[in-house]
Structures are given as structure tokens and as C-alpha cells.
Design a protein around this motif. Structure first.
Motif, short mmCIF file in Angstrom:
data_model
loop_
_atom_site.label_atom_id
_atom_site.label_comp_id
_atom_site.label_asym_id
_atom_site.label_seq_id
_atom_site.Cartn_x
_atom_site.Cartn_y
_atom_site.Cartn_z
N ASP A 235 -23.67 15.31 64.60
CA ASP A 235 -22.21 14.70 64.49
C ASP A 235 -22.41 13.31 63.64
OD1 ASP A 235 -23.67 13.35 66.39
OD2 ASP A 235 -22.33 13.62 68.03
N GLY A 236 -23.58 13.12 63.15
CA GLY A 236 -23.89 11.96 62.36
C GLY A 236 -24.15 10.54 63.28
N TYR A 237 -23.96 10.76 64.68
CA TYR A 237 -24.43 9.59 65.32
C TYR A 237 -25.82 9.41 65.93
CZ TYR A 237 -19.43 9.00 65.41
OH TYR A 237 -18.08 8.68 65.40
N ALA B 196 -12.22 9.79 61.11
CA ALA B 196 -12.66 8.56 61.77
C ALA B 196 -14.21 8.14 61.96
CB ALA B 196 -12.06 8.71 63.59
N TYR B 197 -15.04 9.03 61.53
CA TYR B 197 -16.48 8.52 61.47
C TYR B 197 -16.68 7.37 60.62
CZ TYR B 197 -21.55 8.91 60.89
OH TYR B 197 -22.80 8.55 60.79
N PRO B 198 -17.49 6.39 61.29
CA PRO B 198 -18.02 6.59 62.60
C PRO B 198 -17.20 5.91 63.63
CG PRO B 198 -19.36 4.85 61.32
CD PRO B 198 -18.27 5.73 60.52
N ALA B 199 -16.90 6.42 64.88
CA ALA B 199 -15.97 5.76 65.96
C ALA B 199 -16.77 5.10 66.89
CB ALA B 199 -15.14 6.84 66.44
N ARG B 200 -17.76 5.13 66.87
CA ARG B 200 -18.94 4.41 67.88
C ARG B 200 -20.15 4.27 67.28
NH1 ARG B 200 -19.26 10.15 69.30
NH2 ARG B 200 -21.21 10.62 69.57
N LYS C 164 -27.68 -4.02 57.37
CA LYS C 164 -26.79 -3.62 56.11
C LYS C 164 -26.00 -2.49 56.23
CE LYS C 164 -26.60 -6.59 53.83
NZ LYS C 164 -25.68 -7.68 53.79
N LEU C 165 -26.84 -1.19 56.78
CA LEU C 165 -26.11 -0.02 56.76
C LEU C 165 -24.98 -0.01 57.69
CD1 LEU C 165 -26.42 2.98 56.25
CD2 LEU C 165 -27.61 3.45 58.12
N GLY C 166 -25.05 -0.70 58.73
CA GLY C 166 -23.85 -0.87 59.64
C GLY C 166 -22.66 -1.53 58.87
N GLU C 167 -23.00 -2.48 58.19
CA GLU C 167 -21.91 -3.11 57.43
C GLU C 167 -21.31 -2.20 56.35
OE1 GLU C 167 -23.41 -6.78 55.56
OE2 GLU C 167 -24.22 -7.63 57.49
N LYS C 168 -22.06 -1.52 55.80
CA LYS C 168 -21.51 -0.62 54.85
C LYS C 168 -20.96 0.75 55.29
CE LYS C 168 -23.42 -2.74 51.29
NZ LYS C 168 -22.60 -3.80 50.35
N ILE C 169 -21.18 1.20 56.45
CA ILE C 169 -20.39 2.34 56.90
C ILE C 169 -19.38 1.88 58.00
CG2 ILE C 169 -21.90 2.78 59.31
CD1 ILE C 169 -22.09 5.74 57.99
N GLY C 170 -19.41 0.60 58.38
CA GLY C 170 -18.28 0.40 59.39
C GLY C 170 -18.70 0.40 60.72
N GLN C 171 -19.87 0.42 61.17
CA GLN C 171 -20.08 0.46 62.59
C GLN C 171 -21.56 0.00 62.80
OE1 GLN C 171 -19.54 0.53 65.78
NE2 GLN C 171 -18.11 2.03 65.36
N THR C 172 -21.75 -0.28 64.30
CA THR C 172 -23.12 -1.02 64.49
C THR C 172 -24.34 0.20 64.29
OG1 THR C 172 -22.16 -2.38 65.96
CG2 THR C 172 -24.53 -1.90 66.46
N THR D 104 -23.23 14.16 55.82
CA THR D 104 -24.49 13.70 54.83
C THR D 104 -24.20 13.01 53.83
OG1 THR D 104 -25.75 15.94 55.67
CG2 THR D 104 -26.48 14.86 53.67
N ALA D 105 -22.88 13.42 52.98
CA ALA D 105 -22.69 12.44 51.76
C ALA D 105 -22.30 11.07 52.21
CB ALA D 105 -21.64 13.22 51.02
N ARG D 106 -21.53 10.93 53.47
CA ARG D 106 -21.13 9.71 53.81
C ARG D 106 -22.26 8.81 54.27
NH1 ARG D 106 -16.42 8.00 57.12
NH2 ARG D 106 -16.75 5.66 56.89
N VAL D 107 -23.12 9.23 54.93
CA VAL D 107 -24.37 8.41 55.36
C VAL D 107 -25.15 8.06 54.16
CG1 VAL D 107 -26.32 8.22 56.84
CG2 VAL D 107 -24.37 9.37 57.66
N ASN D 108 -25.36 9.04 53.29
CA ASN D 108 -26.23 9.19 51.67
C ASN D 108 -25.69 7.75 51.03
OD1 ASN D 108 -26.23 9.57 48.83
ND2 ASN D 108 -28.25 10.01 49.76
N GLN D 109 -24.02 7.67 50.96
CA GLN D 109 -23.63 6.76 50.25
C GLN D 109 -23.78 5.49 50.72
OE1 GLN D 109 -19.25 7.36 50.21
NE2 GLN D 109 -19.07 6.05 48.06
N ALA D 110 -23.60 5.24 52.17
CA ALA D 110 -23.81 4.22 52.91
C ALA D 110 -25.28 3.47 52.70
CB ALA D 110 -23.41 4.10 54.38
#
Length: 336
Positions: free
Chosen positions: A99-101, A39-43, A67-75, A278-284
Motif C-alpha cells: 500500500d506504499g506504507y 490522499a497518499y500518504p495519509a500516515r 528529505k524523502l519525507g519532505e518531498k512526499i509530504g509525510q514522515t 510506485t511512480a509516486r515514490v520513485n518521483q519523491a
């Protein structure tokens, strides 16, 4: 059907249902355990910027975070935590839950120079963070007020040599890249210029523009807008070769061979951030840096998007740290 038979059937059905529920529990537990990652990122995600609003790191963080928010789907919310040359904000990020937040937009000051000049910083730059992505690099630019008698780098060096101890320079704090770059310049040029530390170069700008300060080796990101507005004069950049961002500006190395100093910006997470996040954020981050709008905004700011893998980012930081550590040792520079 008599009561005994009904009771036996009721017990049977309860037993079957219980077995079915028990069998389903492991799957449910797995789904629940996987949910945070899936579900990440859920908040909203917090990006700590260890310098004041309006500075180079803050401006880049805000350009990236949208733009990172748009790519990762969260503010992605920018959280300024200035002070102690970036140490306060970096330390807060290092102690956050992995936790990635919570992310950190780090710089040369927090992860290359800081650890080399101050062994008492409250974090280990290499082991207390998870490298995620190299965001951008930017040259520094030598700025003087319009009232300065120096119109070229050669003239400034000659002016400083004739007035030892009478000129001053600003930095974004002891141990930052602005501080070290200017001290490196002093050693290479044989000049003696007094140091006045600020809690960020943005806070020093009014004093530089008014002529209370004599020089500032500022990030291209925050320095050049004042030059374009006619408020300050740019003498040179600190890259080895002239930059396409300002091709008419000479380099300091044209006068002092080998002189080089660039500011890098990168995203870290706290220690222990797992490989999947880490990979999820790197990709975004890489997707955001490849976006034409981000490229255009970074170019206006004077920064070149870089991107790449976490491993390449970590290797670059290690090399940069080694370089500054050598300079600090040879020049006997301290934060006192």
C-alpha cells in the motif's frame, strides 16, 4: 390538504430522494476507492533497513528518509531489522501490504549476492518485490588497524601470503557483499585469511580499531570516517578506477587487474505495489536525491546518488546478480 394527499407527496419525495442517493452512490464509491491513492500518504511511511543502526545502509537511509519525507509530504520512519545478512528485514518487507506504507532500503547483499549464494532465503529477490528507485552506489575500502605492519595494498598481500591462516577479517555476515568481496580478494591474491562474521560492520569496528581484526573490506560510507579520525588506515578502494571521493587512494585493481566490487543501495516496495504508487515514490526519491543537501550529505558519507526509473534499477540489479553468481560458482563459495 387531506391526509391521503400528504402521504402520497411524502412517498413521492422519499422516492425522488432515494433515486438521487442511489445515483450518487457510484460516484461516492469511486471517490472512496480513489481516496487512498489520492490522499497518499495519509500516515507515516516505514522504511525497513535490514542492517543495524550505525551501518552504511542505516546512515544512508536516515539521510534519505528525512528529505524523502519532505518531498512526499509525510514522515518516513527508519525501522532497523538486522540479521541473517539482511534477509530478516528484506523478508519482512516482502510480506508487507503493498500500500506504499512499507518500503525497503535494499543493498547488494539482500538482492544481488544473497539470492546467488543462498537458495533457501525466504523470498524471491526478483518476484517478491517491486523495484522503485536506485538510490546510490559506494565503493568499498580496504581497512587495516593502525598497528598493522602493512602500509600499502602490496605490503598487505605480501604479509598475508607469508602468514597463511594467521590473519583474520570481519564481515557483516555470511553471504553479504563484505564477505564475498573479501573471499573474491583471497582467491585473486592467493591468500588465506580467516573469516569472522558480525551482524554488521559497525559492530566489528571496535575490534578492528583495537587490532583484534586484521582487515575489513568495508563500505566507504562507514569506513572512511574512521580513517579521517585517524583510527584506521585505508589501503585501497575496490572500484576499477580511482574515485573522486578519495583520489589519493589506489585501487585493488592496480595490483589485481579486473578486481571490482561496489555496494549499491535501492528502494523496493512489496510485490504488488501498483504503478501509480510506485511512480509516486520513485518521483519523491529522485527529487530527494537531486536535493543539494542530500548530495552533500551523501558525498560526506562516500556515496554517489544515482536515481532513475524503476526499470533501470531492476536491470542494474539483474546484471549485478549475474556477476556475483558467476564469482560464487567459480570460487565455490557457500554460506556455511
Amino acid at each position: 390538504m387531506h391526509n391521503g394527499e400528504m402521504k402520497r407527496r411524502h412517498i413521492f419525495f422519499l422516492t425522488v430522494a432515494g433515486v438521487a442517493v442511489a445515483a450518487a452512490l457510484p460516484a461516492a464509491a469511486q471517490t472512496s476507492a480513489a481516496a487512498p491513492g489520492a490522499a497518499y500518504p495519509a500516515r507515516p511511511i516505514r522504511m525497513i533497513v535490514p542492517f543495524p543502526a550505525g551501518g552504511a545502509t542505516d546512515i544512508l537511509a536516515r539521510a534519505l528518509s528525512q528529505k524523502l519525507g519532505e518531498k512526499i509530504g509525510q514522515t518516513v520512519v527508519v525501522d532497523n531489522r538486522p540479521g541473517a545478512g539482511g534477509t530478516i528485514g528484506a523478508d519482512a518487507a516482502s510480506k508487507a501490504t503493498p500500500d506504499g506504507y512499507t518500503l525497503l532500503l535494499a543493498t547488494s547483499s539482500t538482492h544481488s549476492i544473497g539470492p546467488a549464494i543462498n537458495p533457501k532465503i525466504p523470498y524471491n529477490a526478483e518476484t517478491d518485490f517491486t523495484p522503485i528507485a536506485y538510490v546510490a552506489s559506494s565503493p568499498n575500502v580496504v581497512l587495516v588497524p593502525n598497528s598493522s605492519p602493512a602500509r600499502t595494498m602490496q605490503e598487505f598481500i605480501a604479509h598475508a601470503r607469508k602468514n597463511p591462516g594467521r590473519l583474520n577479517y570481519a564481515s557483516s555476515g555470511n553471504g553479504t557483499i563484505v564477505h564475498l568481496t573479501t573471499e573474491y580478494f583471497k582467491a585473486q591474491s592467493g591468500t588465506f585469511i580467516l573469516h569472522i562474521p558480525y551482524r554488521g560492520t559497525a559492530l566489528a569496528m571496535p575490534d578492528l580499531i583495537s587490532g583484534k581484526l586484521d582487515v575489513l573490506f568495508d563500505s566507504f560510507v562507514t569506513g572512511m570516517p574512521h580513517v579521517k579520525d585517524g583510527k584506521l588506515r585505508a589501503l585501497a578502494v575496490t572500484t576499477l578506477k580511482r574515485t573522486a571521493l578519495a583520489p589519493d587512494l589506489p585501487t585493488v585493481s592496480e595490483i589485481l587487474p579486473g578486481f571490482e566490487s561496489v555496494t549499491w543501495f535501492g528502494v523496493y516496495g512489496p510485490k504488488g505495489l501498483n504503478a501509480e504508487l510506485t511512480a509516486r515514490v520513485n518521483q519523491a526519491v529522485n527529487a530527494a536525491l537531486a536535493d543539494p543537501d542530500v548530495k552533500e550529505r551523501f558525498a560526506r558519507l562516500g556515496a554517489e546518488p544515482t536515481g532513475g526509473t524503476p526499470q533501470a534499477f531492476a536491470a542494474m540489479v539483474k546484471t549485478d546478480h549475474t556477476k556475483w553468481k558467476k564469482i560464487i560458482s567459480e570460487r565455490k563459495i557457500t554460506t556455511d
